[in-house]
Design a protein around this motif. Structure first.
Motif, mmCIF file in Angstrom:
data_model
loop_
_atom_site.group_PDB
_atom_site.id
_atom_site.type_symbol
_atom_site.label_atom_id
_atom_site.label_comp_id
_atom_site.label_asym_id
_atom_site.label_seq_id
_atom_site.Cartn_x
_atom_site.Cartn_y
_atom_site.Cartn_z
ATOM 1 N N VAL A 440 0.848 -1.188 0.000
ATOM 2 C CA VAL A 440 0.000 0.000 0.000
ATOM 3 C C VAL A 440 0.885 1.240 0.000
ATOM 4 N N GLU A 441 0.639 2.138 -0.924
ATOM 5 C CA GLU A 441 1.407 3.369 -1.003
ATOM 6 C C GLU A 441 0.723 4.473 -0.207
ATOM 7 N N PRO A 442 1.481 5.247 0.556
ATOM 8 C CA PRO A 442 0.873 6.330 1.336
ATOM 9 C C PRO A 442 0.363 7.459 0.449
ATOM 10 N N THR A 443 -0.647 8.143 0.940
ATOM 11 C CA THR A 443 -1.155 9.328 0.253
ATOM 12 C C THR A 443 -0.184 10.488 0.378
ATOM 13 N N LEU A 444 0.510 10.558 1.516
ATOM 14 C CA LEU A 444 1.431 11.651 1.797
ATOM 15 C C LEU A 444 2.581 11.128 2.645
ATOM 16 N N ARG A 445 3.800 11.492 2.285
ATOM 17 C CA ARG A 445 4.974 11.191 3.105
ATOM 18 C C ARG A 445 5.477 12.479 3.742
ATOM 19 N N LEU A 446 5.835 12.400 5.009
ATOM 20 C CA LEU A 446 6.353 13.553 5.728
ATOM 21 C C LEU A 446 7.703 13.207 6.343
ATOM 22 N N GLY A 447 8.694 14.071 6.145
ATOM 23 C CA GLY A 447 9.982 13.903 6.806
ATOM 24 C C GLY A 447 9.907 14.355 8.243
ATOM 25 N N ARG A 448 10.829 13.892 9.049
ATOM 26 C CA ARG A 448 10.801 14.241 10.471
ATOM 27 C C ARG A 448 10.854 15.757 10.675
ATOM 28 N N GLU A 449 11.569 16.452 9.788
ATOM 29 C CA GLU A 449 11.689 17.902 9.928
ATOM 30 C C GLU A 449 10.368 18.619 9.649
ATOM 31 N N GLU A 450 9.423 17.952 9.017
ATOM 32 C CA GLU A 450 8.139 18.564 8.704
ATOM 33 C C GLU A 450 7.098 18.369 9.804
ATOM 34 N N LEU A 451 7.369 17.497 10.755
ATOM 35 C CA LEU A 451 6.346 17.143 11.734
ATOM 36 C C LEU A 451 5.936 18.321 12.599
#
Length: 476
Positions: A440-451
């Motif tokens: 399953v591919e994610p809709t959105l990936r976030l890097g740790r710096e974006e959290l």
């Protein structure tokens, strides 16, 4: 933001003024899609318009009518888990219902979903002989169709999902579900039947647990955190749940999650005809163990299952054990990394320990203990279960079995004791399941710096086209 003094995160301890229903400014019902027909049964009929239970606060004893979203009492007193008060005082089995809905009279639901799975309880004779136990019972939660186990996500988290979905109002808010992977997989599987909207937030390393036979339904959005862990998922979930039209699924505060997991003990009581002396389970937030403790009280009050609740043996990784630390020292040690564990699904740093009706109370009232197992012991336990019972089990279940093995060897559990071992997940590698799975591919990936960015919750809100414009612009 965390309530460190209580040992729980704000996601685990919702604010009374906004956790009981969608945030102020949530999308009006006319603009929200209702839940799709499920092929199950609508329990609330015109002739029976009221829910068959109320919500009871154990502190002030206030009774609240449920709207499917209430999480807290709302009165000004120390935090406490609400409990369900059902009209029926005895366990009633509904044999015409699927899976866990056999116990629907003791579930806070208004609808059932067709094809729901449930717990399969049986004697563990071969495993018992290997452990030196004469009265071992196994509560298997997973995918093992030859034994009647049909939880497609291969985890007992599906019991929570079926009950949460059965409790929701017809036009629910968008649920926010932080997960290591198992909870997300369970909710994605069940939401596919209803058309309800949710956002699942998981560390990227947990994506493999969401592998599915089909693509994610359009109403489910999956957010993967690159380099993040479970605490990061919980923290981001707290912020997203404050957006208009969104609501946290509620963790242990949600009575549907607890009562859904309580069906593990209801199934055991039906099969065994009695309560076990010991209940063994691996825990992260310990929602399942708390649920079993509550269910034991309900069964005892019925007058048909004796007077003694099972002793809870809660099990964790030896290298990272927040519940053990809280039980022994009153705080969580900071010397170990949550990533250095055998079962990462057990790594909630802020479990609901001090809240009224939480882990501390359940352990004290049951005479329970917290046990730990290292990597080698857990791996050996997984191999033992496969050899004796013939099915693979999840890392958390392996930790529980390893702890039970050591407890028997050390004399803490006698050879003649009645023991219920909760295999919280298994059958992931079953050929009939594994060959159909796709990544399953994610809709959105976030890097740790974006959290920590104030724009991040709004970016997630914008994944839902039906959400109000204020969601897209939100900075939380």
């Amino acid at each position: 933001m965390r309530d460190e003094a209580r040992g729980v995160s704000t996601e685990e301890r919702p604010r009374p003024q906004d956790a009981a229903r969608p945030a102020e400014g949530a999308r009006p019902p006319a603009r929200r899609g209702g839940l799709a027909p499920t092929g199950g049964e609508d329990i609330m009929t015109p002739g029976h318009p009221q829910r068959h239970y109320t919500l009871i606060c154990p502190v002030c004893h206030r009774r609240t009518a449920d709207d499917g979203l209430v999480l807290t009492c709302g009165e000004d007193h120390p935090a406490a888990f609400l409990r369900t008060g059902y009209q029926e005082s005895r366990l009633t089995v509904c044999p015409d219902s699927d899976g866990l809905y056999r116990y629907r009279r003791w579930l806070p639901i208004t609808r059932t979903l067709a094809g729901a799975g449930g717990t399969i309880v049986s004697r563990g004779e071969r495993l018992g002989r290997a452990l030196g136990l004469r009265d071992l019972w196994i509560a298997f939660n997973g995918y093992w169709p030859e034994r009647g186990a049909h939880l497609r996500s291969a985890t007992f988290k599906e019991l929570e999902a079926y009950t949460v979905l059965g409790r929701l109002p017809d036009r629910p808010p968008i649920l926010v579900i932080p997960s290591v992977g198992n909870t997300g997989a369970a909710f994605a599987s069940v939401f596919a039947q209803t058309g309800g909207e949710c956002v699942i937030i998981v560390p990227e390393r947990g994506l493999h647990r969401l592998a599915s036979e089909t693509e994610l339904p359009s109403a489910v959005r999956l957010v993967a955190l690159t380099g993040g862990d479970y605490d990061d998922a919980i923290g981001l979930g707290e912020r997203v749940s404050r957006l208009p039209g969104f609501q946290a699924v509620g963790g242990a505060w949600n009575v549907a999650r607890r009562d859904g997991l309580a069906t593990v003990l209801l199934s055991a009581a039906e099969t065994m005809g009695r309560l076990p002396e010991f209940y063994v389970q691996a825990v992260g937030s310990a929602v399942g163990a708390i649920a079993v403790h509550e269910a034991a009280g309900r069964l005892i009050a019925s007058g048909e299952y004796g007077q003694a609740r099972p002793r809870l043996l809660m099990c964790q990784n030896a290298s990272y054990a927040p519940v053990r630390d809280l039980w022994r020292f009153g705080s969580v040690g900071r010397g170990h990394a949550a990533r250095d564990v055998y079962a990462d699904e057990l790594t909630n740093r802020n479990p609901p320990y001090f809240v009224r009706g939480g882990i501390r109370d359940a352990l004290a009232e049951s005479g329970g203990r917290v046990l730990v197992a290292d990597h080698a012991s857990a791996r050996a336990a997984a191999e033992l279960f496969l050899e004796t019972e013939g099915i693979d089990i999840e890392p958390a279940a392996s930790v529980a079995l390893a702890c039970l093995r050591e407890a028997v060897a050390g004399g803490e559990v006698s050879s003649g004791a009645s023991v219920l071992l909760n295999i919280t997940g298994g059958g992931r590698a079953h050929p009939a399941r594994a060959r159909l799975l796709r990544r399953v591919e994610p809709t959105l990936r976030l890097g740790r710096e974006e959290l920590g960015s104030p724009e991040t919750p709004g970016r997630i809100g914008a994944l839902f086209p039906s959400a109000d414009g204020v969601v897209r612009a939100a900075r939380v």
